[in-house]
Design an enzyme around this catalytic site. Structure first.
Site, PDB file in Angstrom:
ATOM      1  N   GLY A 148      74.120  40.689  40.252  1.00 32.74           N
ATOM      2  CA  GLY A 148      75.070  41.681  40.731  1.00 32.74           C
ATOM      3  C   GLY A 148      74.930  41.837  42.241  1.00 32.74           C
ATOM      4  N   CYS A 149      75.949  42.448  42.852  1.00 32.15           N
ATOM      5  CA  CYS A 149      75.944  42.588  44.316  1.00 32.15           C
ATOM      6  C   CYS A 149      74.843  43.552  44.766  1.00 32.15           C
ATOM      7  CB  CYS A 149      77.314  43.034  44.806  1.00 32.15           C
ATOM      8  SG  CYS A 149      78.051  44.390  43.871  1.00 32.15           S
ATOM      9  N   TYR A 150      74.779  44.736  44.178  1.00 32.07           N
ATOM     10  CA  TYR A 150      73.723  45.681  44.568  1.00 32.07           C
ATOM     11  C   TYR A 150      72.335  45.090  44.309  1.00 32.07           C
ATOM     12  CZ  TYR A 150      77.051  49.641  45.018  1.00 32.07           C
ATOM     13  OH  TYR A 150      78.058  50.488  45.395  1.00 32.07           O
TER      14      TYR A 150
END
Ligand SMILES: NC(=O)c1ccc[n+]([C@@H]2O[C@H](COP(=O)([O-])OP(=O)(O)OC[C@H]3O[C@@H](n4cnc5c(N)ncnc54)[C@H](OP(=O)(O)O)[C@@H]3O)[C@@H](O)[C@H]2O)c1
Length: 345
Positions: A148-150
């Site tokens: 995921g990005c985070y």
């Protein structure tokens, strides 16, 4: 030429994958799937790609897995898992950009995604696609779960402190700000212009689905179960993700020593840039690139490290990281097709 296909080619991450793949010297694009846009030309749905591609969008079915070497799944979470077993049977290898194969524990998946995992046996096989931590397993993987990005921003910021034991993993607080494209292209109230523009909002506090993913990787580095505090915010910008990660230090370390440590930790990484002491991460300087910029600081008054990381959520947070994984899987130079500088201003 390696044959690649994309399921979910009309979403933000799918279009970003295409932007990279049309210039990639070692791949040929075979099939592009969509859901609501089936039957239309990709350049109609993504006019930025006009002149580069002339593919008609097809529905996702098992045959897609038979005529490509690498298949990217850029689908909403829970949509991927129904298809993955039969796609793999077709002989392709998969990079899944959704969250469906990131968590190795099906019970944790069920708790956070509110649905039972349909093929938990594949959670044991899938490799978490963060090259900086899992490079050797990615090369031979059949199924790579693109992070995921985070989690990408937070794990890269915290890893050097946790792996050495210098930082107290139980004290991690990750305060993160994302651009609106992080929510995808589908319509929703919170991402409408009037709702997102000129305002900043916290959301998902203590219950965002990226928390267990960050915890899985931090726990692995710390060699024990860790829970973190993760606070995401929506920013009125199109792309970019800034993480400010606070970690209590177990011993006195000053900023310059910490900086040296981060430089050594990421010395061989082509896409992590440790900023000079006194400079902090800024989303402007990574936009459109696969870079993660990291700036370090120590608040000596309370012995706390403050690590900032900046990525482009659609790039190192999704599509360019997926291409980095593909390069590793195909035995290509890891940087092929990814060595463009960021777009600034
Ligand atoms: N956006 C980010 O910054 C980001 C970062 C990291 C990871 N991700 C993850 O990457 C995945 C894709 O994100 P995105 O932002 O590109 O999403 P998006 O813009 O909403 O695009 C979703 C794509 O999937 C297709 N689709 C929707 N429902 C489907 C279904 N039931 N079956 C098959 N295809 C379906 C859509 O086709 P139509 O357009 O034809 O309807 C579209 O091509 C998500 O799992 C997301 O969590 C996103």
């Amino acid at each position: 030429m390696n044959r690649v296909s994309i399921a979910g080619a009309t979403g933000y991450t799918g279009i970003e994958l295409l932007r990279l793949l049309v210039r990639h010297p070692s791949v040929r694009i075979v099939s592009l799937t969509a859901e609501s846009h089936v039957g239309r030309n990709i350049a109609e749905v993504a006019p930025s790609l006009a002149g580069y591609l002339d593919h008609t969008l097809v529905p996702l079915d098992a045959s897609i897995g038979q005529d490509c070497d690498i298949l990217f799944l850029a689908l909403p979470h829970t949509a991927s898992m129904a298809h993955v077993p039969e796609l793999l049977q077709g002989g392709c290898r998969i990079v899944d950009l959704s969250a469906d194969y990131r968590l190795h524990d099906s019970q944790v998946y069920g708790e956070w995604y509110k649905t039972e995992h349909q093929n938990p046996e594949l959670l044991k096989e899938s490799v978490y696609g963060l090259p900086e931590l899992h490079r050797s397993s990615i090369g031979s993987a059949r199924l790579v779960a693109n992070p995921g990005c985070y989690p990408t921003g937070v794990i890269l910021a915290a890893a050097p402190l946790i792996q050495t034991g210098w930082g107290d993993a139980d004290s991690i607080v990750a305060d993160c700000k994302s651009g609106v494209s992080g929510a995808g292209r589908k319509l929703s109230q919170t991402t409408q212009f009037c709702e997102a523009n000129e305002g900043v909002s916290a959301y998902g506090l203590a219950e965002h689905r990226h928390a267990p993913e960050i915890e899985q990787e931090i726990s692995r580095l710390a060699a024990r179960d860790i829970t973190i505090t993760f606070s995401p915010h929506l920013m009125p910008m199109t792309r970019g993700l800034l993480s400010t990660v606070y970690v209590n230090l177990k011993q006195e370390i000053d900023r310059d020593r910490l900086h040296e440590h981060y430089e050594a930790f990421y010395e061989k990484e082509p896409f992590v840039r440790v900023l000079p002491p006194g400079r902090f991460a800024n989303t402007h300087f990574v936009a459109g690139s696969n870079f993660c910029d990291i700036g370090v600081q120590v608040d000596t008054r309370n012995r706390r490290a403050i690590i900032t990381s900046a990525i482009d959520n659609l790039m190192k947070g999704a599509s360019s990281q997926a291409v980095q994984n593909m390069n590793l899987m195909l035995g290509l130079e890891e940087t092929v097709g990814l060595d463009t500088p960021p777009v600034f201003p």
